[in-house]
Design a protein around this motif. Sequence first.
Motif, PDB file in Angstrom:
ATOM      1  N   GLU A  36       7.187  -1.993  54.241  1.00  0.00           N
ATOM      2  CA  GLU A  36       7.123  -2.029  52.772  1.00  0.00           C
ATOM      3  C   GLU A  36       5.883  -1.280  52.283  1.00  0.00           C
ATOM      4  O   GLU A  36       5.933  -0.548  51.297  1.00  0.00           O
ATOM      5  CB  GLU A  36       7.047  -3.481  52.252  1.00  0.00           C
ATOM      6  CG  GLU A  36       8.264  -4.337  52.554  1.00  0.00           C
ATOM      7  CD  GLU A  36       9.472  -3.959  51.718  1.00  0.00           C
ATOM      8  OE1 GLU A  36       9.318  -3.210  50.744  1.00  0.00           O
ATOM      9  OE2 GLU A  36      10.592  -4.409  52.074  1.00  0.00           O
ATOM     10  N   ALA A  37       4.761  -1.482  53.003  1.00  0.00           N
ATOM     11  CA  ALA A  37       3.504  -0.887  52.551  1.00  0.00           C
ATOM     12  C   ALA A  37       3.533   0.631  52.645  1.00  0.00           C
ATOM     13  O   ALA A  37       2.976   1.322  51.796  1.00  0.00           O
ATOM     14  CB  ALA A  37       2.352  -1.451  53.394  1.00  0.00           C
ATOM     15  N   ILE A  38       4.178   1.167  53.662  1.00  0.00           N
ATOM     16  CA  ILE A  38       4.090   2.606  53.915  1.00  0.00           C
ATOM     17  C   ILE A  38       5.263   3.389  53.315  1.00  0.00           C
ATOM     18  O   ILE A  38       5.135   4.589  53.032  1.00  0.00           O
ATOM     19  CB  ILE A  38       4.000   2.876  55.448  1.00  0.00           C
ATOM     20  CG1 ILE A  38       3.483   4.287  55.743  1.00  0.00           C
ATOM     21  CG2 ILE A  38       5.319   2.658  56.135  1.00  0.00           C
ATOM     22  CD1 ILE A  38       2.061   4.497  55.379  1.00  0.00           C
ATOM     23  N   ALA A  39       6.388   2.701  53.094  1.00  0.00           N
ATOM     24  CA  ALA A  39       7.633   3.415  52.753  1.00  0.00           C
ATOM     25  C   ALA A  39       7.479   4.368  51.572  1.00  0.00           C
ATOM     26  O   ALA A  39       7.940   5.504  51.615  1.00  0.00           O
ATOM     27  CB  ALA A  39       8.750   2.408  52.495  1.00  0.00           C
ATOM     28  N   LYS A  40       6.788   3.903  50.522  1.00  0.00           N
ATOM     29  CA  LYS A  40       6.751   4.696  49.283  1.00  0.00           C
ATOM     30  C   LYS A  40       5.795   5.896  49.366  1.00  0.00           C
ATOM     31  O   LYS A  40       5.791   6.749  48.511  1.00  0.00           O
ATOM     32  CB  LYS A  40       6.313   3.804  48.097  1.00  0.00           C
ATOM     33  CG  LYS A  40       7.257   2.637  47.837  1.00  0.00           C
ATOM     34  CD  LYS A  40       8.471   3.068  47.031  1.00  0.00           C
ATOM     35  CE  LYS A  40       9.416   1.954  46.718  1.00  0.00           C
ATOM     36  NZ  LYS A  40      10.213   1.461  47.828  1.00  0.00           N
ATOM     37  N   LEU A  41       4.945   5.928  50.414  1.00  0.00           N
ATOM     38  CA  LEU A  41       3.973   7.025  50.538  1.00  0.00           C
ATOM     39  C   LEU A  41       4.587   8.187  51.318  1.00  0.00           C
ATOM     40  O   LEU A  41       5.683   8.088  51.854  1.00  0.00           O
ATOM     41  CB  LEU A  41       2.709   6.518  51.248  1.00  0.00           C
ATOM     42  CG  LEU A  41       2.104   5.229  50.671  1.00  0.00           C
ATOM     43  CD1 LEU A  41       0.907   4.800  51.484  1.00  0.00           C
ATOM     44  CD2 LEU A  41       1.729   5.437  49.215  1.00  0.00           C
ATOM     45  N   HIS A  42       3.796   9.267  51.422  1.00  0.00           N
ATOM     46  CA  HIS A  42       4.305  10.450  52.117  1.00  0.00           C
ATOM     47  C   HIS A  42       3.838  10.462  53.586  1.00  0.00           C
ATOM     48  O   HIS A  42       4.279  11.258  54.408  1.00  0.00           O
ATOM     49  CB  HIS A  42       3.797  11.703  51.383  1.00  0.00           C
ATOM     50  CG  HIS A  42       4.271  12.983  52.000  1.00  0.00           C
ATOM     51  ND1 HIS A  42       5.565  13.441  51.842  1.00  0.00           N
ATOM     52  CD2 HIS A  42       3.648  13.883  52.800  1.00  0.00           C
ATOM     53  CE1 HIS A  42       5.699  14.585  52.511  1.00  0.00           C
ATOM     54  NE2 HIS A  42       4.545  14.872  53.099  1.00  0.00           N
ATOM     55  N   THR A  43       2.922   9.528  53.895  1.00  0.00           N
ATOM     56  CA  THR A  43       2.240   9.486  55.192  1.00  0.00           C
ATOM     57  C   THR A  43       3.188   9.500  56.396  1.00  0.00           C
ATOM     58  O   THR A  43       4.246   8.878  56.374  1.00  0.00           O
ATOM     59  CB  THR A  43       1.406   8.171  55.263  1.00  0.00           C
ATOM     60  OG1 THR A  43       0.839   7.953  53.987  1.00  0.00           O
ATOM     61  CG2 THR A  43       0.353   8.230  56.334  1.00  0.00           C
ATOM     62  N   SER A  44       2.748  10.183  57.480  1.00  0.00           N
ATOM     63  CA  SER A  44       3.514  10.152  58.740  1.00  0.00           C
ATOM     64  C   SER A  44       3.422   8.753  59.352  1.00  0.00           C
ATOM     65  O   SER A  44       2.420   8.072  59.191  1.00  0.00           O
ATOM     66  CB  SER A  44       2.919  11.137  59.752  1.00  0.00           C
ATOM     67  OG  SER A  44       2.964  12.429  59.236  1.00  0.00           O
ATOM     68  N   VAL A  45       4.473   8.387  60.067  1.00  0.00           N
ATOM     69  CA  VAL A  45       4.503   7.059  60.684  1.00  0.00           C
ATOM     70  C   VAL A  45       4.779   7.240  62.174  1.00  0.00           C
ATOM     71  O   VAL A  45       5.613   8.067  62.549  1.00  0.00           O
ATOM     72  CB  VAL A  45       5.628   6.195  60.052  1.00  0.00           C
ATOM     73  CG1 VAL A  45       5.676   4.819  60.694  1.00  0.00           C
ATOM     74  CG2 VAL A  45       5.441   6.072  58.551  1.00  0.00           C
ATOM     75  N   LEU A  46       4.083   6.469  62.984  1.00  0.00           N
ATOM     76  CA  LEU A  46       4.352   6.501  64.423  1.00  0.00           C
ATOM     77  C   LEU A  46       4.859   5.119  64.830  1.00  0.00           C
ATOM     78  O   LEU A  46       4.155   4.118  64.653  1.00  0.00           O
ATOM     79  CB  LEU A  46       3.070   6.842  65.195  1.00  0.00           C
ATOM     80  CG  LEU A  46       3.220   6.865  66.714  1.00  0.00           C
ATOM     81  CD1 LEU A  46       4.193   7.959  67.159  1.00  0.00           C
ATOM     82  CD2 LEU A  46       1.867   7.081  67.393  1.00  0.00           C
ATOM     83  N   ILE A  47       6.075   5.072  65.345  1.00  0.00           N
ATOM     84  CA  ILE A  47       6.656   3.775  65.722  1.00  0.00           C
ATOM     85  C   ILE A  47       6.582   3.633  67.242  1.00  0.00           C
ATOM     86  O   ILE A  47       7.071   4.497  67.982  1.00  0.00           O
ATOM     87  CB  ILE A  47       8.105   3.650  65.217  1.00  0.00           C
ATOM     88  CG1 ILE A  47       8.127   3.866  63.696  1.00  0.00           C
ATOM     89  CG2 ILE A  47       8.684   2.294  65.566  1.00  0.00           C
ATOM     90  CD1 ILE A  47       9.511   3.827  63.095  1.00  0.00           C
ATOM     91  N   LEU A  48       5.981   2.540  67.676  1.00  0.00           N
ATOM     92  CA  LEU A  48       5.799   2.317  69.109  1.00  0.00           C
ATOM     93  C   LEU A  48       6.567   1.079  69.530  1.00  0.00           C
ATOM     94  O   LEU A  48       6.701   0.129  68.754  1.00  0.00           O
ATOM     95  CB  LEU A  48       4.309   2.116  69.413  1.00  0.00           C
ATOM     96  CG  LEU A  48       3.392   3.275  68.975  1.00  0.00           C
ATOM     97  CD1 LEU A  48       1.943   2.832  68.942  1.00  0.00           C
ATOM     98  CD2 LEU A  48       3.588   4.471  69.898  1.00  0.00           C
ATOM     99  N   GLY A  49       7.040   1.084  70.745  1.00  0.00           N
ATOM    100  CA  GLY A  49       7.743  -0.102  71.240  1.00  0.00           C
ATOM    101  C   GLY A  49       8.588   0.253  72.431  1.00  0.00           C
ATOM    102  O   GLY A  49       8.929   1.426  72.645  1.00  0.00           O
ATOM    103  N   GLU A  50       8.943  -0.780  73.180  1.00  0.00           N
ATOM    104  CA  GLU A  50       9.731  -0.561  74.395  1.00  0.00           C
ATOM    105  C   GLU A  50      11.100   0.022  74.070  1.00  0.00           C
ATOM    106  O   GLU A  50      11.560  -0.064  72.916  1.00  0.00           O
ATOM    107  CB  GLU A  50       9.932  -1.899  75.106  1.00  0.00           C
ATOM    108  CG  GLU A  50       8.679  -2.425  75.737  1.00  0.00           C
ATOM    109  CD  GLU A  50       8.927  -3.764  76.416  1.00  0.00           C
ATOM    110  OE1 GLU A  50      10.092  -4.175  76.586  1.00  0.00           O
ATOM    111  OE2 GLU A  50       7.923  -4.400  76.776  1.00  0.00           O
ATOM    112  N   THR A  51      11.746   0.524  75.086  1.00  0.00           N
ATOM    113  CA  THR A  51      13.075   1.091  74.890  1.00  0.00           C
ATOM    114  C   THR A  51      14.052   0.027  74.352  1.00  0.00           C
ATOM    115  O   THR A  51      14.004  -1.126  74.775  1.00  0.00           O
ATOM    116  CB  THR A  51      13.585   1.710  76.214  1.00  0.00           C
ATOM    117  OG1 THR A  51      14.817   2.333  75.959  1.00  0.00           O
ATOM    118  CG2 THR A  51      13.770   0.690  77.314  1.00  0.00           C
ATOM    119  N   GLY A  52      14.858   0.415  73.402  1.00  0.00           N
ATOM    120  CA  GLY A  52      15.904  -0.466  72.876  1.00  0.00           C
ATOM    121  C   GLY A  52      15.428  -1.570  71.951  1.00  0.00           C
ATOM    122  O   GLY A  52      16.199  -2.469  71.600  1.00  0.00           O
ATOM    123  N   CYS A  53      14.149  -1.527  71.514  1.00  0.00           N
ATOM    124  CA  CYS A  53      13.647  -2.658  70.720  1.00  0.00           C
ATOM    125  C   CYS A  53      13.894  -2.455  69.226  1.00  0.00           C
ATOM    126  O   CYS A  53      13.599  -3.326  68.414  1.00  0.00           O
ATOM    127  CB  CYS A  53      12.174  -2.911  70.997  1.00  0.00           C
ATOM    128  SG  CYS A  53      11.138  -1.618  70.344  1.00  0.00           S
TER     129      CYS A  53
END
Length: 507
Positions: free
Chosen positions: A204-221
């Motif tokens: 929610e906090a980042i969605a409205k901005l233009h900023t790049s996002v890095l999503i981390l997590g195990e496979t299939g999560c």
Amino acid sequence: MQKQFYFEATQRLCSSLELEQSLQAYFEYVRQHLPIDGIYLNIYRPEYGDIQFLAHVDEAQTTALNKQVKISTEMQALLSQPDRPVIRIINDLEHDRVTGFVAPQVIPNIQSVILLRMLSGNTHLGVVGFYAKQKAQFCHRHAELIEPHKDTLSLITAFNLKGRNLLKANQALTQQNRLLKQAFNPCGVIGADSGLKRVMTQVEAIAKLHTSVLILGETGCGKEVIANAVHCKSQRADKPFIKVNCGAIPESLIDSELFGYEKGAFTGAEHRKAGFFEQANGGTIFLDEIGELPLSVQVRLLRVLQNGTITRVGGFDAINLDIRVIAATHRNLQAMVKKQTFREDLWYRLAVFPIEIPSLRQRRSDIPLLVQHFLEVLAAKFNLDKLPRVSAEQLDSLNHYHWPGNVRELINVLERAMIEAPKGPLNFNLLQVDKVEPAASGKHETIIIDPSHASDKLVPLEMMVSKYIAHALRITGGKLYGPGGAAEMLDINPNTLRSKMKKLGLC
Ligand SMILES: Nc1ncnc2c1ncn2[C@@H]1O[C@H](COP(=O)(O)OP(=O)(O)OP(=O)(O)O)[C@@H](O)[C@H]1O
């Protein structure tokens, strides 16, 4: 007296929209005039070859029923006879072919009964049974009192059946609607209010901005699910969301796939083609498995991110783009930076806002929600009327399992169990595994089959190897090669794995 009785009884029958409630009010009145211990109501369903009990009322209780009793073809033929009497007194139930067989299966201690037939038009709809727990309780005077009620009883039963059918259709539609909404609404994240609550606050906090996002997590999560959620909660929601699996594109094609090419740029380039970046213009590009990008491509990607422009292969013009970048990986990028297999400058560029998705075993409270959701999705996929049953014991095994392949593995486990037993109860064949903490490389955790879980009688080694490979494939959803594939998990050359599988009859 008869007129008064008819008037009062009809009023009682029409006192509620609930069949069993009106039947109870009716019973309270009728029992003052007839020696009855209860009333039941059932319908004949020729299409199923059974009799379905809808309601039963006696002194102790009022019950809405949904109980079916199968009847023989001979009994069905009897019920279809057009000249069956509208009202019948059966003072010794044992001697009645149909009622003597059917009623005692639902109504305990029934001995004598007055049966009033209900009709819908000319069709036999069912009967109302006014019963006593002793033999020979009824006479013609009783039957005469009740007979005039047949139309009212037929009418309220027919309406009730219509209501039930509408309710059923409504429930099916509501369910379908929910599944469709989830299928078409990429923001539908299961666990958004429980195990993924923190993640969703970040989304929610980042969605409205233009900023790049890095999503981390195990496979299939659920990295792609969260990338989707960021996109659909952003102002770009109605613009393209382009997913690129960086690990799946051969190195020689990466440039032309990402940046597009001009006509004649290379042999076979007959037309100008827009690359993934151009296709995503105005929207979001999701660079999945970013850790798999070769260093040479990482430099070019960094340039694109810095300048906001691309140049097609074989072209000279820089094309301005307006793109939100979301990247994801199951790898430990910082460890890769240290090993110099991932560029530090690109890491800084991407990791402006990292979102870490907890593994499924770190948010076990989501398991029942996910199970329920995917059982519904799979039941719709397999055209099942009912969700197959899952015993508490089996659900418990899911709750305690280690889930190295996370939600994807859970879906595979559910799907396999459903294929094996579509009507349930479902049986999940989970391997006993123990976990070792993740290696610093951030690769998949090692899974050790602990021999202490096995019985004293050991299985042949080949069988164990075969089971182990099958388990790895289950975790990876059948993926053999490449990042997140079984060969990588088992730390074995993919060709060696394939030949082993052939030898063991696994492919
Ligand atoms: N929270 C969730 N709600 C609903 N479905 C989910 C959720 N998490 C995962 N899934 C489902 O699980 C499967 C795997 O999820 P997804 O592809 O997002 O994982 P991933 O982390 O991107 O995997 P990989 O590392 O292999 O790219 C998909 O079918 C996805 O729809």
